[in-house]
Design a protein around this motif. Structure first.
Motif, PDB file in Angstrom:
ATOM      1  N   LEU A  18       0.866  -1.243  -0.062  1.00 42.49           N
ATOM      2  CA  LEU A  18       0.147  -0.025   0.022  1.00 42.49           C
ATOM      3  C   LEU A  18       0.802   1.335  -0.111  1.00 42.49           C
ATOM      4  N   ARG A  19       0.715   1.981  -1.032  1.00 43.19           N
ATOM      5  CA  ARG A  19       1.543   3.258  -1.186  1.00 43.19           C
ATOM      6  C   ARG A  19       0.325   4.471  -1.216  1.00 43.19           C
ATOM      7  N   LEU A  20       0.678   5.333  -0.369  1.00 41.79           N
ATOM      8  CA  LEU A  20      -0.302   6.607  -0.571  1.00 41.79           C
ATOM      9  C   LEU A  20       0.150   7.913   0.431  1.00 41.79           C
ATOM     10  N   ILE A  21      -0.460   8.803   0.228  1.00 39.92           N
ATOM     11  CA  ILE A  21       0.220  10.150   0.916  1.00 39.92           C
ATOM     12  C   ILE A  21      -0.818  10.492   1.779  1.00 39.92           C
ATOM     13  N   PRO A  22      -0.743  10.652   2.973  1.00 43.39           N
ATOM     14  CA  PRO A  22      -1.680  10.837   4.267  1.00 43.39           C
ATOM     15  C   PRO A  22      -2.443  11.930   3.732  1.00 43.39           C
ATOM     16  N   PRO A  27      -8.240  10.871   5.828  1.00 43.73           N
ATOM     17  CA  PRO A  27      -8.051   9.404   6.589  1.00 43.73           C
ATOM     18  C   PRO A  27      -8.613   8.262   6.097  1.00 43.73           C
ATOM     19  N   VAL A  28      -8.038   6.930   6.679  1.00 37.74           N
ATOM     20  CA  VAL A  28      -8.686   5.785   5.983  1.00 37.74           C
ATOM     21  C   VAL A  28      -9.049   5.091   6.942  1.00 37.74           C
ATOM     22  N   ASN A  60      -3.573   8.170   9.635  1.00 38.04           N
ATOM     23  CA  ASN A  60      -4.232   9.130  10.232  1.00 38.04           C
ATOM     24  C   ASN A  60      -3.739  10.097  11.015  1.00 38.04           C
ATOM     25  N   LYS A  61      -2.593   9.628  11.904  1.00 39.78           N
ATOM     26  CA  LYS A  61      -1.705  10.468  12.531  1.00 39.78           C
ATOM     27  C   LYS A  61      -1.058  11.480  11.509  1.00 39.78           C
ATOM     28  N   GLN A  69       2.647  15.024   3.881  1.00 37.73           N
ATOM     29  CA  GLN A  69       2.485  15.094   2.474  1.00 37.73           C
ATOM     30  C   GLN A  69       3.581  14.247   1.559  1.00 37.73           C
ATOM     31  N   PHE A  70       4.400  13.541   2.619  1.00 38.80           N
ATOM     32  CA  PHE A  70       5.078  12.424   2.013  1.00 38.80           C
ATOM     33  C   PHE A  70       4.356  11.221   1.865  1.00 38.80           C
ATOM     34  N   GLU A  71       4.873  10.307   0.955  1.00 35.24           N
ATOM     35  CA  GLU A  71       4.294   9.110   0.613  1.00 35.24           C
ATOM     36  C   GLU A  71       4.629   8.066   1.572  1.00 35.24           C
TER      37      GLU A  71
END
Length: 556
Positions: A18-22, A27-28, A60-61, A69-71
């Motif tokens: 799983l790769r994403l930018i918070p 939130p997830v 979420n934190k 902003q970082f992946e």
């Protein structure tokens, strides 16, 4: 909802990443991530629950922080091969197998199972059919689903059977149970048939030898030894011999009356008398005695074999090393308290059609086919008051003591006649014998181990085989070891039998009434006792947990 392109397979195809930018995708929730794992490319992978929880927490934190902003990168699922688990039982007599279906990894094959069985050294009692059936079920299973089953069973050792003695001729006492049939089909209760006699060469008894038993094995291939059956030596009594053609058969060498002795037979000369009265005198004969008439008041008859009386015994004394059979009845009267005018003593059995006011004592069973009234009867065996069909047999009044149980059609009387019954009174004695036998076996085991240790310490055979003194000493040691081993085996077999009898003592020995137990019958079974206050129907009366228990269920 998370976009499908946020998850992809790792470069080695083993993980779902799983790769994403918070800041962008947060939130997830755990549900949203698991929804991604339901996609076709990932549905067969094993979800890494701890990693999913960690991912949700960190994403979420970071969503509310500058670093969001970082992946971020997380491994949330992985491929897992099918799993094989083997579980032998504690006694090693069964092995269960659990197969877990693969999560996108290598599926389990038959060679995989065989290899695992070899590693775990499970090699005996395997069922190929059960293993292949489990594999077929596994192919239809969902990822991670488990299939369980028993795939191997050991074979228990079958202990040898004990030697048995099969008597081939009837005895005088058995005539009471087999009245002769008339031509019209009715039964003549007075005609009990001819006197039992044998001729030279007749087969009297046959020994069925003990068997060695069959060894067993557990699932690891370890041999489970069988206990051989206990041998029994057939006793050759006077007038008999072992057959020259078959040493397991005992045959008569003379004509006479067959008499059963402990573990064997003998053939007695038969003294035939019409009546024993003052005109004939008392009788003391080394052999069996057949009295075609009666034994009259005050007379004494002694025999080293059986005594058979075709008529009555009236206020007389009979003593026999074998059985005493009275075809009609035993009659006595009460002389004073606890003293009756007729005494019957036998080392075998006592049989009669009816008995009243008489003192009967024997080591074998007491069989009365019609009535036992106001008498004292004592036996190491069973007391049975019943005809062959269980329709008639009254035990009324007096004292009846039978170690191995009492059976009668009716016990007591409608007039509330006091009747005392005693059975199964020797449990303490049996337990003491058991304790002594256990100690004896322990001593023999220690002796055997000590001898084995002495034999192991001997120098190599090459150093003493030319020394006659040393050879003789070692020969004696080996003979003694064999003797101790044989004695230990014999006592262990006896110990097993005594344990079984002691453990089921009150299940084996009880009082049984085929039709009635009337009131005022005092029942003693071991230390438990109870006096009946009412009439009972057909029942078995037992000692259960130290109390008298009436069982009315049909055991037949």
């Amino acid at each position: 909802m998370l976009a499908p392109d946020l998850v992809e397979l790792s470069s080695n195809m083993q993980f779902a990443e799983l790769r994403l930018i918070p800041k962008t995708h947060g939130p997830v929730t755990e549900e949203a991530i698991r929804h991604l794992l339901a996609l076709p490319d990932f549905a067969k992978l094993y979800p890494l629950d701890s990693q999913i929880v960690k991912a949700v927490k960190e994403i979420n934190k970071l969503y509310a922080e500058e670093d969001g902003q970082f992946e971020q990168f997380f491994q949330i699922a992985e491929r897992r091969d099918g799993q094989i688990s083997l579980q032998p039982s504690k006694d090693k007599m069964q092995a269960a197998m659990t197969l877990t279906a693969a999560w996108g990894g290598k599926e389990i094959t038959l060679p995989d199972i065989l290899r695992r069985l070899k590693e775990d050294k499970i090699c005996m009692g395997l069922s190929k059919i059960k293993i292949e059936t489990m594999l077929k079920r596994l192919k239809q299973s969902k990822p991670g689903e488990t299939i369980e089953g028993i795939i191997a069973c050991g074979k228990a050792a079958v202990n040898g059977s004990h030697a048995k003695l099969d008597r081939k001729v009837p005895l005088a006492r058995e005539r009471l149970l087999h009245p002769q049939e008339r031509e019209d089909g009715t039964v003549d209760m007075r005609n009990l048939g001819a006197v039992i006699m044998v001729n030279s060469g007749d087969i009297l008894m046959e020994k069925i030898p003990a068997t060695q038993g069959t060894p067993g094995y557990n699932v690891f291939g370890e041999v489970l030894p069988a206990k051989p059956g206990k041998e029994l030596e057939m006793v050759v009594g006077k007038g008999t011999e072992l057959s020259a053609k078959d040493s397991n058969k005992l045959i008569a060498t003379v004509a006479g009356q067959p008499v059963e002795i402990r573990n064997g037979m003998q053939v007695d000369d038969v003294l035939q008398i019409k009546d024993v009265d003052v005109g004939y005198g008392n009788v003391d004969f080394k052999g069996s005695i057949l009295i075609s008439g009666d034994v009259h008041e005050g007379m004494q008859v002694k025999s080293s074999g059986d005594i058979t009386v075709m008529g009555f015994v009236d206020s007389a004394s009979l003593t026999a090393e074998g059985d005493i059979t009275i075809s009609k009845g035993i009659i006595g009267r009460q002389i004073r308290t606890n003293e009756l005018s007729t005494q019957i003593r036998a080392k075998g059995q006592i049989s009669a059609q009816f008995v009243q006011y008489s003192d009967l004592q024997c080591q074998g069973d007491i069989l009365v086919t019609k009535q036992l009234l106001h008498s004292y009867s004592c036996t190491d065996g069973k007391l049975i008051v019943s005809d062959a069909n269980g329709r008639r047999g009254d035990l009324v009044g007096g004292i009846a003591k039978a170690e191995k149980g009492i059976k009668a059609v009716a016990i007591g009387a409608t007039a509330d006649t006091k009747t005392d019954l005693f059975c199964a009174m020797r449990l303490g004695e049996y337990r003491q014998n058991l304790k002594e036998l256990e100690e004896s076996v322990r001593v023999l085991v220690v002796a055997g181990l000590e001898m084995e240790a002495r034999l192991r310490k001997l120098p190599p055979k090459s150093e003493w085989q030319t020394d006659p003194t040393m050879v003789e000493q070692i020969k004696m040691m080996l003979q003694e070891k064999h003797r101790v081993d044989d004695e230990r085996l014999r006592e262990e077999t006896e110990l097993d039998l005594l344990k079984a009898e002691t453990e089921g003592y009150y299940r084996h020995y009880f009082v049984e009434a085929l039709k009635h137990v009337y009131s005022n019958v005092e029942i003693h079974i071991g230390p438990a006792q109870q006096r009946t206050q009412r009439e009972h129907g057909p029942c078995v009366i037992e000692n259960q947990n130290g109390e008298i228990h009436f069982d009315y269920s049909n055991r037949g």
